[in-house]
Scaffold this motif. Structure first.
Motif, PDB file in Angstrom:
ATOM      1  N   GLY A  12       5.678   4.213  -6.493  1.00 10.32           N
ATOM      2  CA  GLY A  12       5.599   2.821  -6.065  1.00 10.32           C
ATOM      3  C   GLY A  12       4.383   2.097  -6.637  1.00 10.32           C
ATOM      4  N   LEU A  13       3.788   1.254  -5.803  1.00 10.88           N
ATOM      5  CA  LEU A  13       2.651   0.432  -6.238  1.00 10.88           C
ATOM      6  C   LEU A  13       1.448   1.272  -6.664  1.00 10.88           C
ATOM      7  N   GLY A  14       1.189   2.379  -5.940  1.00 13.86           N
ATOM      8  CA  GLY A  14       0.038   3.231  -6.278  1.00 13.86           C
ATOM      9  C   GLY A  14       0.179   3.801  -7.677  1.00 13.86           C
ATOM     10  N   LEU A  15       1.352   4.314  -7.997  1.00 13.29           N
ATOM     11  CA  LEU A  15       1.595   4.895  -9.325  1.00 13.29           C
ATOM     12  C   LEU A  15       1.435   3.820 -10.410  1.00 13.29           C
ATOM     13  N   PHE A  31      -4.641  10.407  -5.012  1.00 16.84           N
ATOM     14  CA  PHE A  31      -4.087  11.499  -4.208  1.00 16.84           C
ATOM     15  C   PHE A  31      -2.915  10.979  -3.391  1.00 16.84           C
ATOM     16  N   SER A  32      -2.102  11.944  -2.965  1.00  9.03           N
ATOM     17  CA  SER A  32      -1.031  11.666  -2.003  1.00  9.03           C
ATOM     18  C   SER A  32      -0.716  13.022  -1.393  1.00  9.03           C
ATOM     19  N   ARG A  33       0.215  13.046  -0.401  1.00  8.69           N
ATOM     20  CA  ARG A  33       0.507  14.351   0.215  1.00  8.69           C
ATOM     21  C   ARG A  33       1.195  15.271  -0.779  1.00  8.69           C
ATOM     22  N   LEU A  55      -3.413  15.571  -0.684  1.00 10.03           N
ATOM     23  CA  LEU A  55      -4.000  15.592   0.655  1.00 10.03           C
ATOM     24  C   LEU A  55      -3.433  14.453   1.488  1.00 10.03           C
ATOM     25  N   ASP A  56      -3.657  14.595   2.797  1.00  6.39           N
ATOM     26  CA  ASP A  56      -3.154  13.606   3.752  1.00  6.39           C
ATOM     27  C   ASP A  56      -4.268  12.613   4.071  1.00  6.39           C
ATOM     28  N   ALA A  57      -3.984  11.335   3.867  1.00  6.46           N
ATOM     29  CA  ALA A  57      -5.000  10.289   4.066  1.00  6.46           C
ATOM     30  C   ALA A  57      -5.504  10.213   5.503  1.00  6.46           C
ATOM     31  N   ALA A 105      -3.009   5.986  11.987  1.00  5.72           N
ATOM     32  CA  ALA A 105      -3.883   6.992  11.360  1.00  5.72           C
ATOM     33  C   ALA A 105      -3.894   6.868   9.834  1.00  5.72           C
ATOM     34  N   VAL A 106      -2.731   6.643   9.238  1.00 12.07           N
ATOM     35  CA  VAL A 106      -2.662   6.603   7.768  1.00 12.07           C
ATOM     36  C   VAL A 106      -3.052   5.213   7.251  1.00 12.07           C
ATOM     37  N   ASN A 107      -2.374   4.181   7.759  1.00 11.40           N
ATOM     38  CA  ASN A 107      -2.536   2.840   7.172  1.00 11.40           C
ATOM     39  C   ASN A 107      -3.902   2.234   7.495  1.00 11.40           C
ATOM     40  N   VAL A 135      -8.032  -3.578  -0.503  1.00 14.10           N
ATOM     41  CA  VAL A 135      -7.133  -2.934   0.452  1.00 14.10           C
ATOM     42  C   VAL A 135      -5.760  -3.582   0.292  1.00 14.10           C
ATOM     43  N   VAL A 136      -4.733  -2.748   0.399  1.00 16.78           N
ATOM     44  CA  VAL A 136      -3.372  -3.287   0.231  1.00 16.78           C
ATOM     45  C   VAL A 136      -2.800  -3.589   1.607  1.00 16.78           C
ATOM     46  N   SER A 137      -2.622  -4.873   1.853  1.00 18.89           N
ATOM     47  CA  SER A 137      -2.059  -5.331   3.119  1.00 18.89           C
ATOM     48  C   SER A 137      -0.565  -5.586   2.914  1.00 18.89           C
ATOM     49  N   SER A 138      -0.023  -6.545   3.599  1.00 20.99           N
ATOM     50  CA  SER A 138       1.385  -6.923   3.438  1.00 20.99           C
ATOM     51  C   SER A 138       1.551  -8.335   3.964  1.00 20.99           C
ATOM     52  N   PRO A 181       1.152  -8.024  -0.558  1.00 21.75           N
ATOM     53  CA  PRO A 181       2.422  -8.181  -1.278  1.00 21.75           C
ATOM     54  C   PRO A 181       3.546  -8.638  -0.349  1.00 21.75           C
ATOM     55  N   GLY A 182       4.527  -9.318  -0.943  1.00 21.21           N
ATOM     56  CA  GLY A 182       5.796  -9.546  -0.255  1.00 21.21           C
ATOM     57  C   GLY A 182       6.609  -8.261  -0.348  1.00 21.21           C
ATOM     58  N   PHE A 183       7.838  -8.290   0.116  1.00 25.61           N
ATOM     59  CA  PHE A 183       8.670  -7.071   0.055  1.00 25.61           C
ATOM     60  C   PHE A 183       8.888  -6.662  -1.401  1.00 25.61           C
ATOM     61  N   ASP A 187      10.273   2.786  -2.653  1.00 22.89           N
ATOM     62  CA  ASP A 187      10.787   3.710  -1.629  1.00 22.89           C
ATOM     63  C   ASP A 187      10.539   3.162  -0.222  1.00 22.89           C
ATOM     64  N   LEU A 188       9.351   2.501  -0.041  1.00 21.93           N
ATOM     65  CA  LEU A 188       8.961   2.053   1.298  1.00 21.93           C
ATOM     66  C   LEU A 188       9.958   1.056   1.883  1.00 21.93           C
ATOM     67  N   SER A 189      10.620   0.293   1.021  1.00 24.16           N
ATOM     68  CA  SER A 189      11.531  -0.750   1.527  1.00 24.16           C
ATOM     69  C   SER A 189      12.997  -0.319   1.468  1.00 24.16           C
ATOM     70  N   GLN A 190      13.232   0.969   1.173  1.00 22.75           N
ATOM     71  CA  GLN A 190      14.625   1.429   1.047  1.00 22.75           C
ATOM     72  C   GLN A 190      15.375   1.376   2.369  1.00 22.75           C
TER      73      GLN A 190
HETATM   74  N1  LIG Z   1       7.254  -1.799  -0.473  1.00 26.83           N
HETATM   75  C1  LIG Z   1       7.050  -2.953   0.132  1.00 26.83           C
HETATM   76  O1  LIG Z   1       7.984  -3.725   0.396  1.00 26.83           O
HETATM   77  C2  LIG Z   1       5.648  -3.375   0.490  1.00 26.83           C
HETATM   78  C3  LIG Z   1       5.440  -4.690   0.923  1.00 26.83           C
HETATM   79  C4  LIG Z   1       4.163  -5.086   1.264  1.00 26.83           C
HETATM   80  C5  LIG Z   1       3.113  -4.199   1.195  1.00 26.83           C
HETATM   81  N2  LIG Z   1       3.356  -2.926   0.781  1.00 26.83           N
HETATM   82  C6  LIG Z   1       2.208  -2.018   0.758  1.00 26.83           C
HETATM   83  O2  LIG Z   1       2.015  -1.582  -0.580  1.00 26.83           O
HETATM   84  C7  LIG Z   1       1.459  -0.268  -0.563  1.00 26.83           C
HETATM   85  C8  LIG Z   1       2.285   0.646  -1.422  1.00 26.83           C
HETATM   86  O3  LIG Z   1       3.611   0.649  -0.930  1.00 26.83           O
HETATM   87  P1  LIG Z   1       4.807   1.272  -1.776  1.00 26.83           P
HETATM   88  O4  LIG Z   1       5.955   0.377  -1.566  1.00 26.83           O
HETATM   89  O5  LIG Z   1       4.362   1.613  -3.159  1.00 26.83           O
HETATM   90  O6  LIG Z   1       5.065   2.605  -0.921  1.00 26.83           O
HETATM   91  P2  LIG Z   1       5.713   4.003  -1.349  1.00 26.83           P
HETATM   92  O7  LIG Z   1       6.572   3.828  -2.557  1.00 26.83           O
HETATM   93  O8  LIG Z   1       6.315   4.553  -0.115  1.00 26.83           O
HETATM   94  O9  LIG Z   1       4.426   4.870  -1.762  1.00 26.83           O
HETATM   95  C9  LIG Z   1       3.451   5.173  -0.803  1.00 26.83           C
HETATM   96  C10 LIG Z   1       2.415   6.080  -1.420  1.00 26.83           C
HETATM   97  O10 LIG Z   1       1.483   6.464  -0.382  1.00 26.83           O
HETATM   98  C11 LIG Z   1       1.464   7.894  -0.271  1.00 26.83           C
HETATM   99  N3  LIG Z   1       1.254   8.277   1.111  1.00 26.83           N
HETATM  100  C12 LIG Z   1       1.998   7.967   2.202  1.00 26.83           C
HETATM  101  N4  LIG Z   1       1.499   8.557   3.302  1.00 26.83           N
HETATM  102  C13 LIG Z   1       0.398   9.249   2.886  1.00 26.83           C
HETATM  103  C14 LIG Z   1      -0.553  10.069   3.559  1.00 26.83           C
HETATM  104  N5  LIG Z   1      -0.472  10.329   4.869  1.00 26.83           N
HETATM  105  N6  LIG Z   1      -1.554  10.616   2.837  1.00 26.83           N
HETATM  106  C15 LIG Z   1      -1.645  10.394   1.509  1.00 26.83           C
HETATM  107  N7  LIG Z   1      -0.781   9.635   0.828  1.00 26.83           N
HETATM  108  C16 LIG Z   1       0.234   9.065   1.519  1.00 26.83           C
HETATM  109  C17 LIG Z   1       2.840   8.333  -0.801  1.00 26.83           C
HETATM  110  O11 LIG Z   1       2.836   9.669  -1.278  1.00 26.83           O
HETATM  111  P3  LIG Z   1       3.271  10.943  -0.365  1.00 26.83           P
HETATM  112  O12 LIG Z   1       4.490  10.533   0.393  1.00 26.83           O
HETATM  113  O13 LIG Z   1       3.476  12.049  -1.337  1.00 26.83           O
HETATM  114  O14 LIG Z   1       2.111  11.214   0.521  1.00 26.83           O
HETATM  115  C18 LIG Z   1       3.007   7.372  -1.957  1.00 26.83           C
HETATM  116  O15 LIG Z   1       2.261   7.799  -3.074  1.00 26.83           O
HETATM  117  C19 LIG Z   1       1.390   0.143   0.910  1.00 26.83           C
HETATM  118  O16 LIG Z   1       0.108  -0.120   1.429  1.00 26.83           O
HETATM  119  C20 LIG Z   1       2.407  -0.770   1.564  1.00 26.83           C
HETATM  120  O17 LIG Z   1       2.136  -0.944   2.940  1.00 26.83           O
HETATM  121  C21 LIG Z   1       4.575  -2.493   0.420  1.00 26.83           C
END
Ligand SMILES: NC(=O)c1ccc[n+]([C@@H]2O[C@H](COP(=O)([O-])OP(=O)(O)OC[C@H]3O[C@@H](n4cnc5c(N)ncnc54)[C@H](OP(=O)(O)O)[C@@H]3O)[C@@H](O)[C@H]2O)c1
Length: 241
Positions: A12-15, A31-33, A55-57, A105-107, A135-138, A181-183, A187-190
Protein backbone atom coordinates in the motif's frame (compact mmCIF):
# COMPACT_ATOMS: atom_id res chain seq x y z
CA UNK A 1 22.28 11.28 2.45
CA UNK A 2 18.92 11.55 4.29
CA UNK A 3 17.77 8.53 6.32
CA UNK A 4 14.01 7.94 6.20
CA UNK A 5 12.20 5.61 8.56
CA UNK A 6 8.74 4.51 7.39
CA UNK A 7 6.42 2.17 9.30
CA UNK A 8 4.27 -0.34 7.41
CA UNK A 9 6.36 -0.50 4.24
CA UNK A 10 5.32 -3.95 3.03
CA UNK A 11 2.37 -2.81 0.90
CA UNK A 12 0.00 0.00 0.00
CA UNK A 13 1.04 3.57 0.79
CA UNK A 14 4.03 2.50 2.94
CA UNK A 15 5.55 0.42 0.13
CA UNK A 16 5.00 3.21 -2.41
CA UNK A 17 6.68 5.68 -0.02
CA UNK A 18 9.66 3.37 0.51
CA UNK A 19 10.05 3.06 -3.25
CA UNK A 20 9.79 6.82 -3.95
CA UNK A 21 12.25 7.81 -1.21
CA UNK A 22 14.73 5.17 -2.40
CA UNK A 23 14.39 6.53 -5.94
CA UNK A 24 15.14 10.07 -4.73
CA UNK A 25 18.33 8.78 -3.09
CA UNK A 26 17.46 8.35 0.61
CA UNK A 27 18.64 5.54 2.84
CA UNK A 28 15.38 3.93 3.92
CA UNK A 29 14.35 1.70 6.84
CA UNK A 30 10.95 0.11 7.16
CA UNK A 31 9.12 -2.59 9.09
CA UNK A 32 5.82 -4.40 9.25
CA UNK A 33 4.61 -7.60 10.92
CA UNK A 34 5.35 -9.59 7.78
CA UNK A 35 7.27 -8.73 4.63
CA UNK A 36 6.04 -8.94 1.05
CA UNK A 37 7.49 -10.10 -2.28
CA UNK A 38 7.45 -6.46 -3.49
CA UNK A 39 9.51 -5.30 -0.50
CA UNK A 40 11.93 -8.23 -0.89
CA UNK A 41 12.46 -7.29 -4.50
CA UNK A 42 13.18 -3.66 -3.52
CA UNK A 43 15.67 -4.91 -0.90
CA UNK A 44 17.46 -6.87 -3.66
CA UNK A 45 17.50 -3.79 -5.87
CA UNK A 46 18.82 -1.47 -3.12
CA UNK A 47 20.87 -3.75 -0.82
CA UNK A 48 22.92 -0.89 0.64
CA UNK A 49 20.15 1.66 1.09
CA UNK A 50 17.14 -0.36 2.28
CA UNK A 51 16.96 -1.89 5.76
CA UNK A 52 13.86 -3.93 6.66
CA UNK A 53 12.55 -5.59 9.80
CA UNK A 54 9.56 -7.66 10.89
CA UNK A 55 7.90 -6.38 14.04
CA UNK A 56 4.61 -5.26 15.51
CA UNK A 57 4.22 -1.48 15.84
CA UNK A 58 2.33 -1.95 19.10
CA UNK A 59 5.33 -3.57 20.85
CA UNK A 60 7.35 -0.73 22.37
CA UNK A 61 10.49 -2.73 23.15
CA UNK A 62 10.67 -4.06 19.57
CA UNK A 63 10.18 -0.55 18.17
CA UNK A 64 12.97 0.76 20.36
CA UNK A 65 15.28 -2.04 19.23
CA UNK A 66 14.50 -1.46 15.57
CA UNK A 67 15.12 2.30 15.75
CA UNK A 68 18.44 1.62 17.50
CA UNK A 69 19.40 -0.84 14.73
CA UNK A 70 18.50 1.69 12.04
CA UNK A 71 20.58 4.35 13.77
CA UNK A 72 23.53 1.99 14.02
CA UNK A 73 23.21 0.94 10.39
CA UNK A 74 22.76 4.41 8.82
CA UNK A 75 24.21 6.71 11.51
CA UNK A 76 21.01 8.62 12.39
CA UNK A 77 17.46 9.35 11.32
CA UNK A 78 16.44 12.35 9.21
CA UNK A 79 12.76 11.73 8.46
CA UNK A 80 10.13 9.58 10.16
CA UNK A 81 6.86 8.65 8.45
CA UNK A 82 4.35 6.99 10.82
CA UNK A 83 2.20 5.13 8.32
CA UNK A 84 1.36 1.67 9.72
CA UNK A 85 -2.28 1.33 10.71
CA UNK A 86 -5.18 -1.06 10.75
CA UNK A 87 -8.89 -0.44 10.32
CA UNK A 88 -11.61 -2.61 11.83
CA UNK A 89 -14.91 -1.52 10.36
CA UNK A 90 -18.16 -1.86 12.28
CA UNK A 91 -20.67 0.00 14.39
CA UNK A 92 -19.36 0.90 17.84
CA UNK A 93 -22.12 -0.94 19.71
CA UNK A 94 -20.99 -4.33 18.41
CA UNK A 95 -17.26 -3.70 18.17
CA UNK A 96 -15.14 -6.07 20.29
CA UNK A 97 -12.70 -4.89 22.99
CA UNK A 98 -9.73 -6.40 21.16
CA UNK A 99 -10.58 -4.57 17.90
CA UNK A 100 -10.80 -1.21 19.69
CA UNK A 101 -7.62 -1.89 21.66
CA UNK A 102 -5.68 -2.97 18.57
CA UNK A 103 -6.56 0.19 16.63
CA UNK A 104 -5.58 2.39 19.57
CA UNK A 105 -2.36 0.42 20.13
CA UNK A 106 -1.18 0.31 16.50
CA UNK A 107 -2.53 3.50 14.92
CA UNK A 108 -2.21 5.92 17.82
CA UNK A 109 0.14 4.63 20.55
CA UNK A 110 2.35 2.77 18.03
CA UNK A 111 2.79 5.90 15.89
CA UNK A 112 3.51 8.09 18.93
CA UNK A 113 6.11 5.62 20.29
CA UNK A 114 7.78 5.33 16.88
CA UNK A 115 7.96 9.09 16.48
CA UNK A 116 9.31 9.48 20.03
CA UNK A 117 12.12 6.99 19.33
CA UNK A 118 12.97 8.65 16.02
CA UNK A 119 12.85 12.17 17.49
CA UNK A 120 15.22 11.13 20.29
CA UNK A 121 17.73 10.15 17.61
CA UNK A 122 17.14 13.38 15.68
CA UNK A 123 17.78 15.42 18.83
CA UNK A 124 20.87 13.43 19.76
CA UNK A 125 22.50 13.69 16.35
CA UNK A 126 21.06 16.61 14.41
CA UNK A 127 21.03 15.69 10.72
CA UNK A 128 22.66 17.81 8.03
CA UNK A 129 19.41 17.67 6.08
CA UNK A 130 16.54 19.41 7.91
CA UNK A 131 14.70 16.66 9.80
CA UNK A 132 10.96 16.09 9.68
CA UNK A 133 8.12 13.90 10.88
CA UNK A 134 5.01 12.99 8.89
CA UNK A 135 2.10 11.13 10.46
CA UNK A 136 -0.43 9.52 8.16
CA UNK A 137 -3.94 10.47 9.19
CA UNK A 138 -7.13 10.06 7.14
CA UNK A 139 -9.81 12.31 5.76
CA UNK A 140 -12.30 10.56 8.10
CA UNK A 141 -10.63 12.26 11.11
CA UNK A 142 -12.52 15.40 10.04
CA UNK A 143 -15.37 14.21 7.83
CA UNK A 144 -16.36 11.16 9.89
CA UNK A 145 -17.54 7.89 8.40
CA UNK A 146 -20.17 5.48 9.61
CA UNK A 147 -18.52 2.31 10.93
CA UNK A 148 -15.11 3.95 11.34
CA UNK A 149 -15.57 5.90 14.59
CA UNK A 150 -12.69 4.28 16.49
CA UNK A 151 -10.36 4.36 13.48
CA UNK A 152 -11.31 8.05 13.00
CA UNK A 153 -10.57 8.72 16.69
CA UNK A 154 -7.04 7.31 16.29
CA UNK A 155 -6.46 9.54 13.26
CA UNK A 156 -7.91 12.65 14.94
CA UNK A 157 -5.59 11.89 17.87
CA UNK A 158 -2.61 11.76 15.53
CA UNK A 159 -3.54 15.13 14.03
CA UNK A 160 -3.62 16.74 17.50
CA UNK A 161 -0.30 15.05 18.25
CA UNK A 162 1.31 16.46 15.09
CA UNK A 163 0.12 20.03 15.69
CA UNK A 164 1.43 20.11 19.27
CA UNK A 165 4.65 18.30 18.46
CA UNK A 166 5.34 20.83 15.70
CA UNK A 167 5.28 23.58 18.35
CA UNK A 168 7.53 21.54 20.65
CA UNK A 169 10.12 20.67 18.00
CA UNK A 170 10.02 23.81 15.84
CA UNK A 171 12.71 25.54 17.93
CA UNK A 172 14.94 22.50 17.32
CA UNK A 173 14.45 22.76 13.55
CA UNK A 174 12.31 19.62 13.27
CA UNK A 175 9.12 20.00 11.22
CA UNK A 176 6.03 17.89 11.97
CA UNK A 177 3.04 17.54 9.66
CA UNK A 178 0.18 15.17 8.95
CA UNK A 179 -1.07 13.91 5.61
CA UNK A 180 -4.77 13.04 5.50
CA UNK A 181 -5.52 10.83 2.48
CA UNK A 182 -8.99 10.23 1.10
CA UNK A 183 -10.03 6.62 0.49
CA UNK A 184 -7.31 4.78 -1.42
CA UNK A 185 -7.43 1.69 -3.54
CA UNK A 186 -5.31 -0.50 -1.20
CA UNK A 187 -5.77 -3.63 0.98
CA UNK A 188 -7.03 -1.41 3.84
CA UNK A 189 -10.10 -0.33 1.86
CA UNK A 190 -10.94 -3.76 0.41
CA UNK A 191 -13.67 -4.22 3.02
CA UNK A 192 -15.66 -1.31 1.52
CA UNK A 193 -18.90 -2.57 -0.03
CA UNK A 194 -19.43 -1.83 -3.75
CA UNK A 195 -22.17 0.65 -2.76
CA UNK A 196 -19.92 2.48 -0.33
CA UNK A 197 -17.13 2.63 -2.88
CA UNK A 198 -19.47 4.17 -5.49
CA UNK A 199 -20.82 6.64 -2.91
CA UNK A 200 -17.29 7.80 -2.05
CA UNK A 201 -16.37 8.14 -5.72
CA UNK A 202 -19.58 10.15 -6.40
CA UNK A 203 -18.87 12.64 -3.61
CA UNK A 204 -15.18 13.08 -4.60
CA UNK A 205 -14.63 16.11 -6.83
CA UNK A 206 -12.08 14.28 -8.97
CA UNK A 207 -14.42 11.29 -9.35
CA UNK A 208 -12.11 8.47 -8.28
CA UNK A 209 -10.42 6.84 -5.27
CA UNK A 210 -6.83 7.89 -4.58
CA UNK A 211 -3.77 5.82 -5.39
CA UNK A 212 -0.74 5.42 -3.09
CA UNK A 213 1.28 7.50 -5.58
CA UNK A 214 -1.12 10.45 -5.15
CA UNK A 215 -0.24 10.54 -1.45
CA UNK A 216 3.46 9.74 -1.80
CA UNK A 217 3.97 12.98 -3.73
CA UNK A 218 2.81 14.91 -0.64
CA UNK A 219 5.06 12.85 1.67
CA UNK A 220 8.01 13.35 -0.70
CA UNK A 221 7.39 17.12 -0.59
CA UNK A 222 6.87 17.33 3.20
CA UNK A 223 10.10 15.41 3.84
CA UNK A 224 12.12 17.68 1.54
CA UNK A 225 13.72 21.11 1.84
CA UNK A 226 10.99 22.42 -0.50
CA UNK A 227 8.72 22.35 2.58
CA UNK A 228 11.26 24.14 4.80
CA UNK A 229 8.70 26.62 6.24
CA UNK A 230 5.81 24.18 6.55
CA UNK A 231 5.04 22.69 9.94
CA UNK A 232 2.06 21.90 12.17
CA UNK A 233 -0.23 21.37 9.17
CA UNK A 234 -2.75 18.73 8.21
CA UNK A 235 -2.54 18.32 4.44
CA UNK A 236 -5.65 16.68 3.00
CA UNK A 237 -4.89 14.75 -0.19
CA UNK A 238 -8.34 13.50 -1.02
CA UNK A 239 -9.31 14.50 -4.56
CA UNK A 240 -11.82 16.95 -3.12
CA UNK A 241 -13.75 14.54 -0.91
N1 LIG B 1 -6.48 2.85 2.28
C1 LIG B 1 -7.21 3.91 2.56
O1 LIG B 1 -8.33 4.09 2.05
C2 LIG B 1 -6.67 4.98 3.48
C3 LIG B 1 -7.36 6.19 3.57
C4 LIG B 1 -6.88 7.17 4.42
C5 LIG B 1 -5.75 6.94 5.18
N2 LIG B 1 -5.12 5.75 5.07
C6 LIG B 1 -3.94 5.56 5.92
O2 LIG B 1 -2.82 5.34 5.08
C7 LIG B 1 -1.88 4.50 5.76
C8 LIG B 1 -1.52 3.34 4.88
O3 LIG B 1 -2.71 2.63 4.56
P1 LIG B 1 -2.73 1.53 3.41
O4 LIG B 1 -4.01 1.70 2.71
O5 LIG B 1 -1.45 1.53 2.65
O6 LIG B 1 -2.84 0.21 4.32
P2 LIG B 1 -2.41 -1.30 4.02
O7 LIG B 1 -2.33 -1.53 2.54
O8 LIG B 1 -3.32 -2.14 4.83
O9 LIG B 1 -0.92 -1.37 4.62
C9 LIG B 1 -0.72 -1.18 5.99
C10 LIG B 1 0.74 -1.39 6.31
O10 LIG B 1 0.90 -1.30 7.75
C11 LIG B 1 1.47 -2.52 8.24
N3 LIG B 1 0.94 -2.81 9.56
C12 LIG B 1 -0.35 -2.98 9.94
N4 LIG B 1 -0.42 -3.28 11.25
C13 LIG B 1 0.86 -3.29 11.70
C14 LIG B 1 1.45 -3.54 12.98
N5 LIG B 1 0.72 -3.87 14.05
N6 LIG B 1 2.79 -3.46 13.09
C15 LIG B 1 3.56 -3.16 12.02
N7 LIG B 1 3.06 -2.92 10.80
C16 LIG B 1 1.72 -2.98 10.65
C17 LIG B 1 1.06 -3.57 7.20
O11 LIG B 1 1.93 -4.70 7.19
P3 LIG B 1 1.64 -6.06 8.03
O12 LIG B 1 0.18 -6.36 7.87
O13 LIG B 1 2.56 -7.06 7.45
O14 LIG B 1 1.99 -5.74 9.44
C18 LIG B 1 1.23 -2.78 5.92
O15 LIG B 1 2.58 -2.71 5.55
C19 LIG B 1 -2.55 4.11 7.08
O16 LIG B 1 -2.12 4.97 8.11
C20 LIG B 1 -4.02 4.34 6.80
O17 LIG B 1 -4.74 4.57 7.99
C21 LIG B 1 -5.53 4.77 4.25
Amino acid sequence: MPVSLISGGSRGLGLATVQRLLERGDQVATFSRSGSPALTSLAEQFPDRLYTGCLDASKNDKLRQFVAQVTERFGGITHCVANAAIAHEGVLATMRDDQIEEMLAVNLAGSIMLVREAVRQMLLAPAENAPSVVVVSSVVAKTGSQGLSVYAATKAGLEGFAISLARELGPRGIRVNAVAPGFLDTDLSQSLSADNRQRIIRRTALGRLGTPDDIVSAIDYLTSSRASFLTGQIIAVDGGA
